[in-house]
Design a protein around this motif. Structure first.
Motif, mmCIF file in Angstrom:
data_model
loop_
_atom_site.group_PDB
_atom_site.id
_atom_site.type_symbol
_atom_site.label_atom_id
_atom_site.label_comp_id
_atom_site.label_asym_id
_atom_site.label_seq_id
_atom_site.Cartn_x
_atom_site.Cartn_y
_atom_site.Cartn_z
ATOM 1 N N ARG A 33 28.719 -0.264 -33.744
ATOM 2 C CA ARG A 33 29.134 -1.153 -32.660
ATOM 3 C C ARG A 33 27.894 -1.600 -31.912
ATOM 4 O O ARG A 33 26.901 -0.885 -31.870
ATOM 5 C CB ARG A 33 30.096 -0.449 -31.695
ATOM 6 N N MET A 61 30.522 -8.281 -19.545
ATOM 7 C CA MET A 61 29.794 -7.017 -19.494
ATOM 8 C C MET A 61 29.801 -6.440 -18.085
ATOM 9 O O MET A 61 29.757 -7.190 -17.106
ATOM 10 C CB MET A 61 28.323 -7.232 -19.911
ATOM 11 N N THR A 80 25.820 0.094 -29.305
ATOM 12 C CA THR A 80 26.525 0.952 -28.360
ATOM 13 C C THR A 80 27.015 2.223 -29.051
ATOM 14 O O THR A 80 27.407 3.179 -28.396
ATOM 15 C CB THR A 80 27.713 0.203 -27.736
ATOM 16 N N HIS A 81 26.990 2.215 -30.376
ATOM 17 C CA HIS A 81 27.280 3.434 -31.142
ATOM 18 C C HIS A 81 26.427 3.419 -32.403
ATOM 19 O O HIS A 81 26.526 2.502 -33.223
ATOM 20 C CB HIS A 81 28.755 3.520 -31.507
ATOM 21 N N VAL A 126 25.123 -1.386 -19.335
ATOM 22 C CA VAL A 126 25.811 -0.892 -20.524
ATOM 23 C C VAL A 126 24.883 0.107 -21.210
ATOM 24 O O VAL A 126 23.730 -0.222 -21.524
ATOM 25 C CB VAL A 126 26.152 -2.039 -21.501
ATOM 26 N N VAL A 179 26.416 -4.386 -28.447
ATOM 27 C CA VAL A 179 26.785 -5.080 -27.208
ATOM 28 C C VAL A 179 27.505 -6.382 -27.524
ATOM 29 O O VAL A 179 28.556 -6.698 -26.934
ATOM 30 C CB VAL A 179 25.526 -5.340 -26.349
ATOM 31 N N GLU A 180 26.980 -7.143 -28.456
ATOM 32 C CA GLU A 180 27.560 -8.440 -28.795
ATOM 33 C C GLU A 180 29.010 -8.315 -29.236
ATOM 34 O O GLU A 180 29.884 -9.073 -28.792
ATOM 35 C CB GLU A 180 26.722 -9.088 -29.899
ATOM 36 N N THR A 181 29.299 -7.359 -30.097
ATOM 37 C CA THR A 181 30.671 -7.224 -30.610
ATOM 38 C C THR A 181 31.586 -6.541 -29.614
ATOM 39 O O THR A 181 32.800 -6.787 -29.608
ATOM 40 C CB THR A 181 30.667 -6.454 -31.939
ATOM 41 N N ASP A 182 31.047 -5.683 -28.769
ATOM 42 C CA ASP A 182 31.880 -5.010 -27.767
ATOM 43 C C ASP A 182 32.364 -5.959 -26.680
ATOM 44 O O ASP A 182 33.481 -5.821 -26.168
ATOM 45 C CB ASP A 182 31.109 -3.866 -27.119
ATOM 46 N N TYR A 183 31.508 -6.915 -26.304
ATOM 47 C CA TYR A 183 31.813 -7.725 -25.115
ATOM 48 C C TYR A 183 31.981 -9.213 -25.411
ATOM 49 O O TYR A 183 32.718 -9.890 -24.691
ATOM 50 C CB TYR A 183 30.725 -7.519 -24.051
#
Length: 300
Positions: free
Chosen positions: A146, A158, A131-132, A162, A148-152
């Motif tokens: 960052r 979710m 995501t970043h 995304v 998807v797994e660590t963000d959500y």
């Protein structure tokens, strides 16, 4: 968008049992793909027998005389699908199995670049698309800061879509207009970072990439990114990481970062007695310099 045609491109090498399960999963999709193009990278196991027994509609096997690596395989497979005129192309490794409604979900979304969202066999979210992805800060050793797994943490947290900044060629779907704009995956990577390179080119051409929460893709194997940096895979990991920085670094300091990483690894390897890793990183830095040019938009 359901009137659009779609081809699945699968690259495989000596993982016949995984490939067999994957092809069964494709055959159980609610919305069947119009074609399944399997690039066999000169497998020496029983891959040919698995493909011979497969009953997937529109199955096309493209056998390479040599192992082209994942990057070369996807280049060949996407080129084959593009030339055949399909509206969308869905890229897959041989170790994932889509949920029955996965393709239905993706085809209902009017987006040029989409990612199915991966989970493990226990149902845990393992989507590592960034995501970043930072190519601006020279102090960031690993540009993926960052994902998807660590963000959500879990799929139910979710939103429906995304936005992501890089992808894996495991469940990544593109329209042919993306290839028109940026060309094919770059085969020179061999393995690692070919998907990252393609995503960067797509985003710089103005395309946004979306991970679709409800498009479920099950990964059959655990992630293992701890490769031997003294071995052949370590060479490609270093070289291709350097290439991404040299090609796409957003300032001079980021573009010089590969030299700093290489010098640090050589120094630490000397202190630890790891001559093979030092040799790898020196060769990787030399070869990365020869790959600095961004691929052309050719579809040949």
């Amino acid at each position: 968008m359901t009137h659009e045609t779609v081809a699945v491109v699968v690259v495989t090498y000596n993982r016949a049992d995984l490939l067999e399960r994957m092809l069964v999963g494709l055959g159980e999709l609610e919305r069947l793909p119009d074609s399944v193009i399997v690039v066999d990278n000169a497998s020496t196991d029983h891959t040919s027998a698995v493909l011979g027994a497969a009953r997937n509609p529109g199955l096309q096997v493209v056998r390479s005389e040599d192992n082209l690596g994942g990057a070369g395989g996807f280049h060949l497979g996407v080129r084959t699908a593009y030339r055949a005129g399909f509206d969308r192309i869905w890229l897959m490794d041989d170790d994932v199995v889509p949920a029955p409604d996965c393709l239905t979900v993706l085809m209902a979304l009017d987006r040029d670049c989409l990612m199915a969202v991966r989970e493990d066999t226990a149902g845990h979210l393992v989507e590592k698309a960034a995501t970043h992805f930072d190519l601006r800060n020279p102090l960031t050793i690993r540009p993926k800061t960052r994902m998807v797994e660590t963000d959500y943490g879990s799929r139910d947290r979710m939103p429906e879509l995304v936005e992501v900044q890089n992808v894996a060629f495991e469940g990544f779907m593109i329209r042919r207009t993306v290839i028109d704009a940026v060309g094919l995956p770059d085969p020179s990577y061999f393995i690692f970072y070919d998907d990252v390179d393609f995503a960067i080119r797509a985003r710089r051409a103005g395309f946004r990439i979306w991970a679709a929460r409800d498009a479920v893709l099950v990964r059959q194997l655990p992630f293992d990114q701890q490769h031997d940096l003294s071995g052949w895979k370590g060479y490609y990991m270093y070289r291709n990481l350097f290439v991404v920085h040299l090609r796409y670094g957003e300032n001079a300091l980021v573009r010089r970062k590969p030299w700093l990483i290489a010098a640090t690894v050589v120094l630490l390897s000397a202190l630890r007695g790891r001559r093979a890793e030092a040799d790898n990183v020196i060769r990787a830095m030399r070869d990365a310099r020869g790959m600095r040019a961004v691929p052309t938009r050719s579809v040949d």
